[in-house]
Scaffold this active site. Structure first.
Site, short mmCIF file in Angstrom:
data_model
loop_
_atom_site.label_atom_id
_atom_site.label_comp_id
_atom_site.label_asym_id
_atom_site.label_seq_id
_atom_site.Cartn_x
_atom_site.Cartn_y
_atom_site.Cartn_z
N LYS A 290 0.86 -1.20 0.00
CA LYS A 290 0.00 0.00 0.00
C LYS A 290 0.89 1.24 0.00
O LYS A 290 1.90 1.29 0.70
CB LYS A 290 -0.89 -0.02 1.25
CG LYS A 290 -1.89 1.13 1.33
CD LYS A 290 -2.79 0.97 2.57
CE LYS A 290 -3.81 2.08 2.68
NZ LYS A 290 -4.69 1.93 3.86
N SER B 78 -9.63 1.91 2.99
CA SER B 78 -8.77 2.63 2.09
C SER B 78 -7.75 1.77 1.35
O SER B 78 -7.16 2.22 0.37
CB SER B 78 -8.03 3.72 2.87
OG SER B 78 -7.15 3.13 3.82
N SER C 95 -9.73 -0.31 7.25
CA SER C 95 -9.19 -0.17 5.90
C SER C 95 -8.54 -1.41 5.29
O SER C 95 -8.23 -1.41 4.10
CB SER C 95 -8.18 0.96 5.85
OG SER C 95 -8.86 2.17 5.63
N1 GLN Z 1 -13.05 3.96 6.29
C1 GLN Z 1 -12.44 4.43 7.49
C2 GLN Z 1 -12.19 5.92 7.38
O1 GLN Z 1 -12.61 6.47 6.44
C3 GLN Z 1 -11.20 3.65 7.79
C4 GLN Z 1 -9.92 4.20 7.32
C5 GLN Z 1 -8.74 3.35 7.67
O2 GLN Z 1 -8.85 2.33 8.33
N2 GLN Z 1 -7.58 3.83 7.28
O3 GLN Z 1 -11.60 6.52 8.22
#
Ligand code: GLN
Length: 477
Positions: free
Chosen positions: A79, A154, A178
């Site tokens: 990532k 993400s 994420s």
């Molecule tokens: N979807 C969550 C957010 O928007 C999780 C993000 C993450 O785990 N980096 O914050």
């Protein structure tokens, strides 16, 4: 060779037996990338030449009878918020362009020490802020099962790359879901380790008290293998701790009925009463739980009292930390720089460099941390996070594992939620609690609705990844 059908164990066996080389496996992945990437757009950059050299070196050592590492010749994607020295690292943000990492993350060093082949950096929501990968500064990734749908986020590039057979495994980061939510949208396995199990050194910080790096794989065994390589205390991350290592062998072949018959699985009643849960998702997850019961597990309804406050707590704590962590992108130290004097540099660089969602979180977080509001918002949310953690600790006195859907919905359409942040945030309802409590959690595919994957989530007490992986290995996918 159909690379989409191969897992890490299979690839290692074939290489050990001399039937395949690491270079052949890599070429199969690159071929898949060439074919599918126009539709999927999982990668921000493919490191073809570096990867070819790494694979060749593994092949030469293997052929020469020299020892090779635990992941020798396995193509792994990273990532793009995890640093790889001398390579561009953007966090999918325009503000870092054209920053090159000055050092590698500890997890990257560990993968390389075990001879993994790093195939490229994957797309994500900007600085991991999002749940659909649409917040990338470089365009969205598409779900390999259905390109009109999001891959989740993400870490959507990582999960899409694994699902599309562009690599054998990937690293993601998980602050509020994420790794797990995109794993469930893409039909792969994604694991968020216990806070502290894996070093965060070299991970671009989003919300430092919640962030963890973890593996994405085609199956549970692959995740166990990658976790066993990247975990461990690191002097460069003071929050990393010593703990018993992940027992790959125990989970890899452990489908013994004794384990299941001695296991009590907790089903939080609040998790199936959530507003907005797709009844089809609830049905699939309940069927999977019933399957575990038939095979001997004890199922027990539990209550996690503070669940209703988890999302609100996360969406105060997380932006507070995001606002503080993004202060370093000031146009002076890294990447993009615009403007003539200091004030102009701050304003122009941050205006041009950050996307709308990151700006929203900076504003929310700065507000929550500001004088007069700190006690009412930030301090309160820290206290509620503590209560949520306590709920879990109490529940784990009664049950060994807690189960839930990973996401209330299946992969939604690109563009469907992006204009409505609240609806977008709702898809994190089942995942944020594990981060707030610091416990490990995994998403495993448990079926499909109209050809789109559904994920089931398991959670265990801190540092019980072995139990988490073991129960997950009973879910056939
Ligand atoms: N979807 C969550 C957010 O928007 C999780 C993000 C993450 O785990 N980096 O914050």
């Amino acid at each position: 060779m159909d690379i989409t059908e191969i897992n890490i164990e299979g690839a290692l066996e074939k290489m050990e037996a001399g039937e395949w080389t690491a270079s052949e496996i890599l070429e199969a992945c690159l071929e898949n990338i060439k074919e599918k990437e126009p539709d999927v757009q999982a990668f921000l950059e493919v490191w073809e030449e570096d990867a070819r050299e790494q694979a060749k070196s593994v092949d030469e050592r293997r052929a020469g009878g020299k020892p090779v590492g635990l992941l020798a010749g396995i193509p792994i994607a990273i990532k793009d918020n995890i640093l790889v020295v001398d390579h561009l690292a953007s966090g999918a943000s325009k503000i870092l362009e054209p920053y090159k990492a000055a050092y590698s993350a500890t997890v990257v060093e560990k993968l390389l020490a075990e001879d993994a082949v790093l195939i490229g950096r994957t797309n994500c929501d900007e600085f991991a802020c999002g749940g659909s990968t649409e917040n990338s500064g470089f365009g969205p990734t598409h779900n390999p099962h259905e390109p009109t749908r999001v891959p989740g986020g993400s870490s959507g590039g990582s999960t899409a790359a694994v699902a599309a057979g562009m690599c054998l495994a990937a690293l993601g980061s998980d602050t509020g879901g994420s790794i797990r939510q995109p794993a469930s949208f893409c039909g792969v396995v994604g694991l968020k380790p216990t806070y502290g199990r894996v070093s965060r050194y070299g991970l671009m910080s989003m919300s430092s008290s919640l962030d963890q790096i973890g593996p994405v794989g085609k199956n549970v065994d692959d995740c166990a293998r990658v976790l066993s390589v990247i975990e461990g205390k690191d002097d460069m991350d003071a929050t990393s701790v010593n703990h018993p290592p992940t027992l790959v062998e125990a989970v890899a072949h452990g489908e013994d009925s004794k384990f299941l018959s001695e296991l009590t699985i907790g089903v939080p009643k609040e998790y199936f009463e959530t507003e907005g849960i797709d009844p089809e998702v609830a049905k699939k997850v309940k069927e999977t739980i019933a399957g575990l019961e038939i095979r001997g597990a004890t199922i027990k309804e539990i209550s996690l009292e503070h669940t209703a406050h988890a999302l609100a707590t996360y969406y105060v704590l997380m932006p507070s930390e995001v606002s503080s962590n993004t202060a370093r992108y000031d146009g002076v130290r890294y990447g993009l720089s615009k403007g003539e004097n200091l004030d102009e540099v701050y304003v122009q660089t941050r205006t041009a460099g950050f996307g709308a969602e990151v700006k929203r979180r900076i504003l929310l977080g700065t507000f929550a941390l500001s004088e007069g509001y700190f006690d009412a918002y930030y301090k309160k949310s820290v206290a509620v996070a503590q209560a949520i953690r306590q709920d879990f600790m109490q529940a784990f006195d009664e049950v060994d594992v807690i189960v839930s859907p990973t996401s209330p919905v299946i992969a939604f359409k690109l563009g469907e939620r992006i204009a409505d942040p609240i609806t977008m945030y709702l898809s994190d309802v089942y995942t944020v609690s594990a981060n707030l409590a610091g416990i490990p959690a995994i998403s495993v595919p448990c079926g499909e609705i109209d050809g789109l994957p559904v994920g089931i989530q398991f959670m265990t007490p801190h540092f019980h990844e072995d139990r988490l992986l073991h129960i997950s290995s009973f879910i056939k996918n």
